[in-house]
Design a protein around this motif. Structure first.
Motif, short mmCIF file in Angstrom:
data_model
loop_
_atom_site.label_atom_id
_atom_site.label_comp_id
_atom_site.label_asym_id
_atom_site.label_seq_id
_atom_site.Cartn_x
_atom_site.Cartn_y
_atom_site.Cartn_z
N VAL A 1 1.08 -1.18 -0.10
CA VAL A 1 0.34 -0.09 -0.30
C VAL A 1 1.06 1.56 -0.03
CG1 VAL A 1 -2.06 1.59 1.58
CG2 VAL A 1 -1.76 -1.22 1.49
N PRO A 2 1.21 1.94 -1.10
CA PRO A 2 1.68 3.22 -1.45
C PRO A 2 1.27 4.62 -0.88
CG PRO A 2 1.10 2.86 -3.36
CD PRO A 2 -0.14 1.37 -2.08
N GLY A 3 -0.07 4.45 -0.26
CA GLY A 3 -0.24 5.97 0.33
C GLY A 3 -0.33 6.65 -0.79
N GLU A 4 -0.82 6.25 -1.80
CA GLU A 4 -1.18 7.08 -2.74
C GLU A 4 -1.92 6.59 -3.93
OE1 GLU A 4 1.95 9.01 -5.48
OE2 GLU A 4 2.97 9.35 -3.76
N PRO A 5 -3.40 6.25 -4.66
CA PRO A 5 -3.51 6.22 -5.87
C PRO A 5 -2.98 4.31 -7.20
CG PRO A 5 -4.48 8.27 -5.48
CD PRO A 5 -3.14 8.49 -5.07
N VAL A 6 -3.29 3.66 -6.07
CA VAL A 6 -2.33 3.20 -7.88
C VAL A 6 -3.84 2.94 -8.79
CG1 VAL A 6 -1.84 0.82 -8.39
CG2 VAL A 6 -1.49 1.56 -5.99
N MET A 7 -4.62 2.61 -9.27
CA MET A 7 -5.60 2.75 -10.48
C MET A 7 -6.69 4.13 -10.23
SD MET A 7 -4.35 0.16 -12.16
CE MET A 7 -6.13 -0.28 -13.57
N ALA A 8 -6.51 4.90 -10.63
CA ALA A 8 -8.03 5.56 -11.12
C ALA A 8 -9.24 5.16 -10.86
CB ALA A 8 -8.00 7.11 -11.57
N ARG A 9 -9.63 3.66 -12.11
CA ARG A 9 -10.90 3.14 -11.91
C ARG A 9 -10.41 1.84 -12.33
NH1 ARG A 9 -9.97 4.92 -16.75
NH2 ARG A 9 -10.85 4.82 -18.21
N GLY A 10 -11.56 1.12 -12.18
CA GLY A 10 -10.79 -0.37 -12.51
C GLY A 10 -10.09 -0.65 -12.01
N THR A 11 -9.47 -2.14 -11.87
CA THR A 11 -8.29 -2.74 -12.10
C THR A 11 -7.82 -3.56 -12.94
OG1 THR A 11 -9.96 -4.93 -11.73
CG2 THR A 11 -9.60 -4.17 -9.63
N ALA A 12 -6.33 -3.82 -12.55
CA ALA A 12 -5.33 -4.76 -13.61
C ALA A 12 -4.75 -5.60 -12.79
CB ALA A 12 -4.28 -3.66 -14.33
N PHE A 13 -4.39 -6.88 -13.58
CA PHE A 13 -4.54 -8.23 -13.55
C PHE A 13 -3.23 -8.42 -14.82
CE2 PHE A 13 -4.72 -12.91 -12.81
CZ PHE A 13 -4.07 -13.59 -11.46
N PHE A 14 -1.86 -8.90 -14.38
CA PHE A 14 -1.10 -9.17 -15.03
C PHE A 14 -0.22 -10.51 -15.36
CE2 PHE A 14 -0.58 -4.86 -14.91
CZ PHE A 14 -1.44 -4.56 -16.45
N GLU A 15 0.13 -11.83 -15.82
CA GLU A 15 -0.23 -12.74 -15.17
C GLU A 15 1.67 -13.01 -15.79
OE1 GLU A 15 -3.31 -16.17 -14.34
OE2 GLU A 15 -3.76 -14.89 -15.91
N SER A 16 1.79 -12.10 -17.02
CA SER A 16 3.62 -12.45 -17.63
C SER A 16 3.51 -11.06 -17.83
CB SER A 16 3.34 -13.22 -18.49
OG SER A 16 2.03 -12.56 -19.49
N VAL A 17 4.95 -11.17 -17.90
CA VAL A 17 5.27 -10.02 -18.16
C VAL A 17 5.05 -9.02 -19.38
CG1 VAL A 17 7.61 -10.48 -19.53
CG2 VAL A 17 8.02 -8.63 -18.80
N GLU A 18 5.12 -10.13 -20.87
CA GLU A 18 4.30 -9.53 -21.87
C GLU A 18 3.02 -8.94 -21.63
OE1 GLU A 18 7.15 -12.53 -22.49
OE2 GLU A 18 5.39 -13.30 -21.19
N GLU A 19 2.12 -8.94 -20.97
CA GLU A 19 0.69 -8.46 -20.40
C GLU A 19 1.12 -7.25 -19.94
OE1 GLU A 19 -1.48 -10.93 -17.37
OE2 GLU A 19 -2.11 -12.92 -19.58
N THR A 20 2.39 -6.57 -19.46
CA THR A 20 2.80 -4.70 -18.85
C THR A 20 3.27 -4.71 -20.02
OG1 THR A 20 4.64 -6.22 -18.42
CG2 THR A 20 2.78 -6.49 -16.72
N ALA A 21 3.28 -4.44 -21.04
CA ALA A 21 3.63 -3.51 -22.57
C ALA A 21 3.33 -2.16 -22.32
CB ALA A 21 3.09 -3.98 -23.96
N ASN A 22 1.97 -1.52 -21.87
CA ASN A 22 1.93 -0.53 -21.42
C ASN A 22 1.70 -0.24 -19.65
OD1 ASN A 22 1.45 0.49 -24.14
ND2 ASN A 22 -0.35 -0.35 -23.84
N SER A 23 2.60 -0.93 -19.10
CA SER A 23 2.38 -0.96 -16.99
C SER A 23 3.89 -0.49 -17.59
CB SER A 23 1.43 -2.12 -16.64
OG SER A 23 1.72 -1.63 -14.80
N PRO A 24 4.64 0.41 -16.97
CA PRO A 24 6.00 0.68 -16.80
C PRO A 24 5.82 0.00 -15.14
CG PRO A 24 4.91 2.83 -17.35
CD PRO A 24 3.38 1.61 -17.04
#
Length: 184
Positions: free
Chosen positions: A17-40
């Motif tokens: 819990v970083p104490g800052e917003p993570v997702m403004a809306r919705g959620t995101a779930f990644f099961e591989s590095v390939e799925e994270t192309a748009n997630s730094p």
């Protein structure tokens, strides 16, 4: 930056819990590095050996390790999250921010599906989010509700009990047409 760490019912998953917003809306779930192309942040986390999945909630990041010990990796994950927040980059690029998947709500089961989604949203998802996970509706077929388990819930030893004794009993209580609940 202070990042709070919380254990989850899944011993392979920690909630950060970083104490800052993570997702403004919705959620995101990644099961591989390939799925994270748009997630730094996702890319930073998958660069850590042993990370098997990542879940972003509104105010937390749940990271699951496979074949690794948290004593050895916790500092690496904290460093990656801190590095991300100081970079100013988005967690997930807007065009890929994922809201829970919506199933068809028309046809003969539209009213039942709407009730299922309402109960999940109001009663189940907030409780599951406290444990670092998420449960989303997938489909309803012949009396069976199919749900997707994400974050700490994915692969959790207690997820079967949560589904059978928690979610299934709740849904069957309010919606008599439901016979069972299954994870996909």
């Amino acid at each position: 930056m202070f990042i709070q760490t919380e254990v989850t019912p899944n011993p392979a998953t920690l909630k950060f819990v970083p104490g800052e917003p993570v997702m403004a809306r919705g959620t995101a779930f990644f099961e591989s590095v390939e799925e994270t192309a748009n997630s730094p942040l996702g890319q930073r986390l998958f660069a850590i050996e042993g990370v098997s999945n990542i879940f972003f909630g509104s105010d937390f990041v749940a990271v699951t390790l496979e074949g690794q010990d948290w004593d050895d990796k916790k500092t690496d994950v904290l460093g990656a999250i801190m590095e991300h927040y100081t970079s100013g980059e988005p967690v997930v690029a807007e065009e890929t921010a994922a809201a829970p998947a919506a199933a068809e709500e028309d046809g003969e089961h539209a009213e039942i599906i709407a009730q299922i989604k309402e109960l999940l949203e109001a009663r189940v998802r907030p409780a599951v989010a406290r444990d670092g996970g998420d449960i989303t509706f997938h489909s309803f077929e012949e009396g069976v509700v199919y749900l997707r388990m994400q974050g700490a819930c994915s692969g959790c030893p207690s997820s079967t009990a949560t589904l059978q004794y928690g979610v299934q009993n709740l849904l069957k209580h309010y919606i008599p047409e439901i016979e069972s609940v299954q994870a996909i």
